[in-house]
Design an enzyme around this catalytic site. Sequence first.
Site, PDB file in Angstrom:
ATOM      1  N   CYS A   1     -39.297  -6.779  -2.216  1.00  0.00           N
ATOM      2  CA  CYS A   1     -38.461  -5.722  -1.636  1.00  0.00           C
ATOM      3  C   CYS A   1     -39.333  -4.595  -1.103  1.00  0.00           C
ATOM      4  O   CYS A   1     -38.838  -3.477  -0.901  1.00  0.00           O
ATOM      5  CB  CYS A   1     -37.506  -5.156  -2.687  1.00  0.00           C
ATOM      6  SG  CYS A   1     -36.165  -6.255  -3.112  1.00  0.00           S
ATOM      7  N   ALA A   2     -40.607  -4.876  -0.866  1.00  0.00           N
ATOM      8  CA  ALA A   2     -41.540  -3.814  -0.474  1.00  0.00           C
ATOM      9  C   ALA A   2     -41.759  -3.792   1.032  1.00  0.00           C
ATOM     10  O   ALA A   2     -41.197  -2.960   1.746  1.00  0.00           O
ATOM     11  CB  ALA A   2     -42.860  -3.986  -1.218  1.00  0.00           C
TER      12      ALA A   2
ATOM     13  N   GLY B   1     -33.019  -2.606   0.688  1.00  0.00           N
ATOM     14  CA  GLY B   1     -33.587  -1.905  -0.453  1.00  0.00           C
ATOM     15  C   GLY B   1     -33.142  -0.467  -0.593  1.00  0.00           C
ATOM     16  O   GLY B   1     -32.885   0.015  -1.700  1.00  0.00           O
ATOM     17  N   ALA B   2     -33.052   0.236   0.520  1.00  0.00           N
ATOM     18  CA  ALA B   2     -32.665   1.657   0.478  1.00  0.00           C
ATOM     19  C   ALA B   2     -31.208   1.881   0.837  1.00  0.00           C
ATOM     20  O   ALA B   2     -30.773   3.021   0.969  1.00  0.00           O
ATOM     21  CB  ALA B   2     -33.551   2.450   1.436  1.00  0.00           C
TER      22      ALA B   2
ATOM     23  N   ASP C   1     -36.178  -9.287   0.693  1.00  0.00           N
ATOM     24  CA  ASP C   1     -35.421  -8.269   1.414  1.00  0.00           C
ATOM     25  C   ASP C   1     -36.159  -7.827   2.670  1.00  0.00           C
ATOM     26  O   ASP C   1     -35.600  -7.124   3.502  1.00  0.00           O
ATOM     27  CB  ASP C   1     -35.186  -7.059   0.493  1.00  0.00           C
ATOM     28  CG  ASP C   1     -34.265  -6.018   1.106  1.00  0.00           C
ATOM     29  OD1 ASP C   1     -33.197  -6.413   1.623  1.00  0.00           O
ATOM     30  OD2 ASP C   1     -34.608  -4.815   1.079  1.00  0.00           O
TER      31      ASP C   1
ATOM     32  N   GLU D   1     -39.202  -8.098  11.759  1.00  0.00           N
ATOM     33  CA  GLU D   1     -37.834  -7.600  11.571  1.00  0.00           C
ATOM     34  C   GLU D   1     -37.328  -6.982  12.869  1.00  0.00           C
ATOM     35  O   GLU D   1     -38.113  -6.353  13.599  1.00  0.00           O
ATOM     36  CB  GLU D   1     -37.792  -6.576  10.429  1.00  0.00           C
ATOM     37  CG  GLU D   1     -38.091  -7.181   9.062  1.00  0.00           C
ATOM     38  CD  GLU D   1     -37.915  -6.186   7.927  1.00  0.00           C
ATOM     39  OE1 GLU D   1     -37.477  -5.043   8.182  1.00  0.00           O
ATOM     40  OE2 GLU D   1     -38.218  -6.540   6.779  1.00  0.00           O
TER      41      GLU D   1
ATOM     42  N   ILE E   1     -41.736   3.209  -7.278  1.00  0.00           N
ATOM     43  CA  ILE E   1     -40.730   2.150  -7.345  1.00  0.00           C
ATOM     44  C   ILE E   1     -41.119   1.108  -8.383  1.00  0.00           C
ATOM     45  O   ILE E   1     -40.295   0.662  -9.187  1.00  0.00           O
ATOM     46  CB  ILE E   1     -40.547   1.506  -5.960  1.00  0.00           C
ATOM     47  CG1 ILE E   1     -40.057   2.558  -4.952  1.00  0.00           C
ATOM     48  CG2 ILE E   1     -39.574   0.338  -6.033  1.00  0.00           C
ATOM     49  CD1 ILE E   1     -40.017   2.080  -3.514  1.00  0.00           C
TER      50      ILE E   1
ATOM     51  N   ASP F   1     -52.257  -2.509 -10.643  1.00  0.00           N
ATOM     52  CA  ASP F   1     -52.311  -1.375  -9.729  1.00  0.00           C
ATOM     53  C   ASP F   1     -53.659  -0.709  -9.936  1.00  0.00           C
ATOM     54  O   ASP F   1     -53.957  -0.239 -11.035  1.00  0.00           O
ATOM     55  CB  ASP F   1     -51.182  -0.387 -10.019  1.00  0.00           C
ATOM     56  CG  ASP F   1     -51.049   0.694  -8.954  1.00  0.00           C
ATOM     57  OD1 ASP F   1     -52.098   1.189  -8.495  1.00  0.00           O
ATOM     58  OD2 ASP F   1     -49.915   1.039  -8.584  1.00  0.00           O
TER      59      ASP F   1
ATOM     60  N   HIS G   1     -33.125  -6.265   4.582  1.00  0.00           N
ATOM     61  CA  HIS G   1     -33.790  -4.986   4.318  1.00  0.00           C
ATOM     62  C   HIS G   1     -32.784  -3.959   3.792  1.00  0.00           C
ATOM     63  O   HIS G   1     -32.599  -2.878   4.365  1.00  0.00           O
ATOM     64  CB  HIS G   1     -34.482  -4.463   5.570  1.00  0.00           C
ATOM     65  CG  HIS G   1     -35.665  -3.575   5.259  1.00  0.00           C
ATOM     66  ND1 HIS G   1     -36.809  -3.560   6.001  1.00  0.00           N
ATOM     67  CD2 HIS G   1     -35.862  -2.668   4.273  1.00  0.00           C
ATOM     68  CE1 HIS G   1     -37.671  -2.690   5.499  1.00  0.00           C
ATOM     69  NE2 HIS G   1     -37.115  -2.135   4.439  1.00  0.00           N
TER      70      HIS G   1
END
Length: 531
Positions: free
Chosen positions: A232-233, A283-284, A258, A263, A154, A173, A281
């Site tokens: 958004c992770a 994102g997907a 997000d 949650e 992503i 990373d 949430h």
Amino acid sequence: MAPRVLVSDKLSETAVQIFKDRGIDVDFLPDVGKDKEKMLEIIGQYDGLAIRSATKVTSKLIAAADNLKVVGRAGIGVDNVDIPAASRRGIIVMNTPFGNSITTAEHAIALLMAVARQIPAADVSTQAGKWEKSRFMGVELTGKTLGVVGCGNIGSIAAARGIGLKMRVVAYDPFLSVERAEEIGVEKVELDELFTRADFITLHVPLTDKTRNIINAEAIAQMKDGVRIINCARGGLVMEADLAEALKSGKVAGAGFDVFETEPATDSPLFGLPNVVCTPHLGASTSEAQENVALQVAEQMSDYLLKGAVTNAINMPSISAEEAPRLKPFVKLAEVLGAFVGQVTESAIKEVDILYDGSTAQMNTNALTSAVLAGLIRPQVADVNMVSAPVMVKERGIILSEARRDKSGVFDGYIMLTVRTANKTRSIAGTCFSDGKPRFIQIKGINLDAEVGANMVYTTNADAPGIIGLLGTVFGKAGVNIANFSLGRNRPGGDAIALLYVDEPVSEDVLDMVRGHEEIESAKPLVFDIG
């Protein structure tokens, strides 16, 4: 008998049809995942369980899943699956990490732009009949520095979108190589440098002990005044209370979130702040992504249940559908090598060394190692497989090492296993011939050629005349038929071994008769699953 799969969440009907078309018996019960008691009642009937986020695969549910072999999560997050419990029961947990990648990256960019131009607040104001042009002064993205924390599937897509917007992109990373960074057009930096340089920061890492609260008051203090942060992770990557204070003070100019620490998020320190954009949430949440992940999980689960192919497993090395047939005989070889040592070793194992020589070094050695470990500890822990074995080995503190090398002998490739206990070292090597059947080629450094049978007897003795006759006589008198007899020694008059492949298990009484001869040092029965 066809495998049975339960779909306990709302999955695409096309995905359900994939199971049916592949010959799998599927029950589509999209609301049953919310009924914990009903799930406990029926889960024992199924080989596979396909879920989204509503079904909670708890340790209690796993304990009731007597036949379950695989859980498939349509999506990337597996927070609703007790992975350690599944691993201990030998249940593979799969996800679909690529199906949501584009959708989630696009949502991050959407939030980034919404925060930069204060679009949600401006929309509310304008629709309320106000015309507050001066209130909603934004910033351009062009020429700004975007910091991408986590540059995997992503994150790399988000980075590419940032580059497309003419932003400078720096990425942190630990698994990102310099070559890969150059390939995707980002600058690889350390996290502290990213914090100090970025105008916008977007998070794309999983939630682990190392990444939890990766952005907190200390991290924010390193950042530029007026930085904007997008998440958004996963909730928990950002200390929400610390970010809220920084947003109030103006240190952070804006944030787009997000995901949240808890949650569904009904309360958060970020709620109500004028410079924050929040979504539930999403994102997907595109029709394309939802369909893609559903189809992917159905294909992955079908491939595993029907062919043994493992794709995108969280707790098991991947085995592609293409390599599964070629790998299968070597997986069996790896299991029997481990099973041999596991059956002849009485004391606690301290270290396990596995050598892959020649052609085996080019194979999927992660899968082969899992098979070795399963065979090794099965004599002590009967209910173990390639999924649970590595977990059990780690829990027992056993040191594991692997090595690969080019062909070094007469065999095209072989596997050598060496196991160390407090006072003894045992080693065995094996290979597969063209018939695909495993064979032992070396034990204790002694060369031999022994076909692996379901029932075998392993003896050690000093090399001396008459041992073959002795074993043949004892077994013959006891009515035990010897199908194959393999011998080896390290030197004349030195140490010798024998492997007898027999038609049925040998009783302890017969083995005691063998052990009663002074020439025999040890005689152990061996049982192998060669099916």
